[in-house]
Design an enzyme around this catalytic site. Structure first.
Site: not given
Length: 277
Positions: A191-192
């Site tokens: 989940d950048l």
């Protein structure tokens, strides 16, 4: 669970106390073992008189390090794992089924392998796991990054970057380069987003660091597809934060970010970097 493909041996060793078990770096293993005799690591941090609460999902505290470690900030960040999602969070909260390695152990191994491949991410010092019937709870202890601010706050906070400092364009290029570095190292962040990238200024240079490698995947080679997926997530995050701040993530901003990442397809076939940090 984070993939274990391509992981390397780590110096952390198992320790045990009445509250549970942990993987701990040798420099802090004695302190972690003693703390586990009294309770979970997050309980110690939550009750520390010098604690400082931090943001993010789950309980997180900054505390003075109970055990000094050479080359670190002198502070620990203790993060307690909690579920996200509208269904699982109310149902299970901070409990995870006791299947496979604990989430915190997996993140510690991914973080240390990523660091060995040249990714800027804080040193993982210890990971704790605490049995609760068929479930377990978990904590992760990392080194504190002084003078660091979330990328989203820098770009869209009350004091956006000035033109004299290179403005937002320079930060967007650097964020794109960070995506490239992750893909080049075979690290795929789950989940950048702009809250998982920290901007840190020091010694005349500015660097971007990535945090929260929970559920990250390690690939045995550089992966262009991973870079494209992370870049898309980051673009969505920046657009959302900009809208919340009554600003705009423009098409020019998007192109600047993508220029920083470069042509990710040229990573295909490249060997992993071996610059140990």
């Amino acid at each position: 669970m984070a993939a274990s493909s391509g992981t390397r041996p780590i110096p952390h060793r198992p320790v045990r106390g009445r509250a549970g078990t942990a993987l701990a770096h040798p420099s802090v293993a004695g302190a972690v073992e003693a703390l586990l005799e009294s309770g979970p690591l997050h309980a110690f941090a939550a009750g520390h008189p010098e604690r400082r609460p931090l943001g993010g999902r789950g309980e997180a505290w900054r505390i003075p390090a109970p055990a000094p470690t050479e080359g670190t900030s002198g502070f620990w960040v203790v993060r307690h794992f909690e579920r996200g999602g509208a269904v699982m969070r109310p149902l299970l909260g901070d409990r995870y089924l006791r299947l496979g390695p604990p989430r915190s152990f997996a993140e510690l191994r991914v973080s240390e392998t990523a660091r060995a491949r040249g990714v800027r991410t804080p040193r993982a010092l210890a990971a704790g796991a605490y049995p609760a019937g068929p479930f377990r709870r978990a904590d992760l202890v990392t080194d504190w990054l002084p003078d660091s601010v979330e990328l989203g706050t820098v770009l869209y906070g009350p004091q956006p970057p000035s033109a004299s400092a290179g403005g937002s364009a320079a930060l967007l290029r650097e964020a794109g380069a960070l995506v490239r570095d992750l893909a080049r190292a075979g690290v795929e962040h789950a989940d950048l987003n702009a809250t998982n990238i920290l901007v840190r200024d020091g010694k005349g240079a500015r660097h971007l660091w990535v945090v929260d490698l929970d559920r990250a995947r390690l690939h045995p080679e550089a992966v262009a597809g991973a870079g494209l997926r992370m870049l898309a997530r980051l673009e969505r995050s920046l657009a959302k934060l900009a809208a919340a701040a009554n600003a705009a993530f423009t098409e020019a901003d998007r192109e600047t970010l993508r220029r920083g990442a470069g042509d990710l397809n040229d990573l295909i076939g490249l060997d992993l970097p071996r610059a140990a940090r």
